[in-house]
Design an enzyme around this catalytic site. Structure first.
Site, PDB file in Angstrom:
ATOM      1  N   CYS A  29     -19.967  19.063  -2.728  1.00  0.00           N
ATOM      2  CA  CYS A  29     -18.608  18.522  -2.713  1.00  0.00           C
ATOM      3  C   CYS A  29     -18.486  17.594  -1.502  1.00  0.00           C
ATOM      4  CB  CYS A  29     -17.601  19.672  -2.605  1.00  0.00           C
ATOM      5  SG  CYS A  29     -15.893  19.116  -2.408  1.00  0.00           S
ATOM      6  N   CYS A  60     -18.002  11.173  -5.645  1.00  0.00           N
ATOM      7  CA  CYS A  60     -17.303  12.411  -5.963  1.00  0.00           C
ATOM      8  C   CYS A  60     -18.217  13.309  -6.798  1.00  0.00           C
ATOM      9  CB  CYS A  60     -16.039  12.079  -6.755  1.00  0.00           C
ATOM     10  SG  CYS A  60     -15.131  13.519  -7.318  1.00  0.00           S
ATOM     11  N   ASN A  61     -18.447  14.510  -6.297  1.00  0.00           N
ATOM     12  CA  ASN A  61     -19.329  15.433  -7.030  1.00  0.00           C
ATOM     13  C   ASN A  61     -18.745  15.812  -8.376  1.00  0.00           C
ATOM     14  OD1 ASN A  61     -21.592  16.874  -5.012  1.00  0.00           O
ATOM     15  ND2 ASN A  61     -19.920  15.837  -3.996  1.00  0.00           N
ATOM     16  N   THR A  62     -17.421  16.024  -8.412  1.00  0.00           N
ATOM     17  CA  THR A  62     -16.807  16.443  -9.668  1.00  0.00           C
ATOM     18  C   THR A  62     -16.931  15.340 -10.709  1.00  0.00           C
ATOM     19  OG1 THR A  62     -15.238  17.737  -8.343  1.00  0.00           O
ATOM     20  CG2 THR A  62     -14.723  17.445 -10.670  1.00  0.00           C
ATOM     21  N   TYR A  72      -9.642  16.207  -8.008  1.00  0.00           N
ATOM     22  CA  TYR A  72     -10.237  16.225  -9.342  1.00  0.00           C
ATOM     23  C   TYR A  72     -10.802  17.619  -9.660  1.00  0.00           C
ATOM     24  CZ  TYR A  72     -10.357  11.054  -9.988  1.00  0.00           C
ATOM     25  OH  TYR A  72     -10.045   9.729 -10.176  1.00  0.00           O
ATOM     26  N   ASP A 123     -14.568   7.540  -5.280  1.00  0.00           N
ATOM     27  CA  ASP A 123     -14.307   8.959  -5.030  1.00  0.00           C
ATOM     28  C   ASP A 123     -12.904   9.304  -5.497  1.00  0.00           C
ATOM     29  OD1 ASP A 123     -14.885  11.603  -4.000  1.00  0.00           O
ATOM     30  OD2 ASP A 123     -13.454  11.161  -2.425  1.00  0.00           O
TER      31      ASP A 123
END
Ligand code: DGL
Length: 286
Positions: free
Chosen positions: A198, A84-86, A53, A21
Site C-alpha cells: 500500500c 496505487c496498489n489497490t 480506494y 494514485d
C-alpha cells in the site's frame, strides 16, 4: 536514433512519466522516481476527492481508474505508473487491454522484490481490503515462484491513521501488532519477509519494524517500481538525462486539502498543485 512519435516533432524521450494514485500516498512512488530518475519529467494525478480506494468495490475502482487513464490519454506521457496498489491490483489487467498506453503497476515489482528478499519463501502481504480481496499479490508471487507461501492481511485502519499523522505512535504500533502479530511473531515466524502492499505503509516503516523485529525483511513496492521503470525505459532507449526535468501535480480535490495531507505525510510543502475534475467533461461535438 531518437524514438520520435509519428506525426509529431516531440522526442518521446522528453515526454513525462505519468503517475496515478488514489490520492497523496502515491507521492512515495513519485519521490522514488525522482530519486532514481532525476532526468525524468513527471505528471502526477491523485484522485484525492474520491480516496480511499481501498474499501471500495472492485467495479468502482475500475471505473475511477478508467477515468484517470482517459485524463492521461489526453496528455502525452511516455509511460504510466499506477502507484496505487489497490488500482494496480483491481484494475491494471483490465485497463491494459483497453489502451495502447504502456502501463506499469506496483504489484509485480513489489512481488519480485519480496521474493528476492525472502530466504524461506514465506511472505506476508499487508494491504487494503480491495488489494487483499483481489489476490493480485498472491497471483504475482505464485507466478514468479509457485512454491511460495503467502499470508495476506487487510489493514483498513492504517491509511486513515497515516493521513491523520499517526506514524510512529503507540496507537500505530497497537494497530500494526493487531494486524500482523499473528504472522511475524513466534519462533520461527510464519513469514520471513513482509511486503508493504500500500502506498501509505512505507511511512509506517519505523513502527512496523518495531513490531516485526530484526529477523524479518520489510520490502515496499515504491523502490522496486522505480527500478522497474528505469529498466524498461532504458531497454527502449527512452531514458532522459538531467537537466531540465519538469514536474506537475494534479489533484481532484481542493488543492489546499491535497497540500495539507501531503504536509502531514511528508513534512514538507509541495510546490504548486493544480486541480482537475474527473470524469472529464465529454467533448461536445458541433
Ligand atoms: N493508494 C492506496 C493503495 O496503495 C491506499 C489509499 C486508498 O485506499 O486509496 O492501496
Amino acid at each position: 536514433v531518437d524514438p520520435v512519435r509519428p506525426g509529431t516533432a516531440v522526442n518521446a524521450r522528453d515526454l513525462p512519466i505519468g503517475v496515478f494514485d488514489s490520492g497523496v500516498g502515491g507521492l512515495t512512488v513519485l519521490k522514488e522516481l525522482h530519486r532514481q530518475l532525476p532526468g525524468e519529467s513527471t505528471l502526477y494525478l491523485g484522485d484525492e476527492a474520491r480516496m480511499p480506494y481501498g474499501p471500495r468495490p472492485a467495479a468502482e475502482v475500475l471505473t475511477f481508474t478508467r477515468e484517470a487513464l482517459a485524463w492521461f490519454a489526453a496528455r502525452d506521457v511516455k509511460l504510466l505508473v499506477i502507484a496505487c496498489n489497490t488500482a494496480s491490483a483491481v484494475a491494471l489487467e483490465a485497463v491494459r487491454e483497453e489502451t495502447r498506453m504502456p502501463i506499469i503497476g506496483v504489484v509485480r515489482p513489489g512481488a519480485a522484490a519480496a521474493l528476492s528478499a525472502s530466504s524461506r519463501r514465506a511472505i506476508g502481504v499487508m494491504a487494503t481490503a480491495g488489494t487483499v480481496q483481489s489476490s493480485a499479490y498472491v497471483r504475482a508471487l505464485k507466478d514468479l515462484d509457485p512454491f511460495v507461501e503467502v499470508h495476506q492481511q487487510p489493514c483498513p485502519r492504517l491509511v486513515p491513521m497515516v493521513e491523520a499523522g499517526e506514524f510512529d505512535t503507540p496507537m500505530a504500533a497497537d494497530a500494526i501488532e493487531e494486524y500482523i502479530g499473528w504472522m511475524v511473531q513466534g519462533e520461527p515466524a510464519l513469514v520471513d519477509t513482509l511486503l508493504l502492499g500500500c502506498t501509505h505503509y512505507p511511512l509506517l516503516r519505523p513502527a512496523i519494524s518495531k513490531v516485526v523485529g530484526p529477523s524479518i525483511r520489510v520490502v515496499d513496492s515504491a523502490t522496486t517500481t522505480a527500478y522497474a521503470v528505469r529498466e524498461v525505459l532504458a531497454s527502449h532507449g527512452l531514458l532522459r538525462q538531467p537537466p531540465g526535468a519538469a514536474h506537475r501535480i494534479f489533484t481532484t480535490s481542493d488543492t489546499d486539502q491535497f497540500r495539507r495531507v501531503a504536509r502531514t505525510l511528508f513534512g514538507e510543502d509541495l510546490p504548486a498543485v493544480e486541480e482537475v475534475r474527473l470524469p472529464l467533461e465529454p467533448v461536445v461535438g458541433n
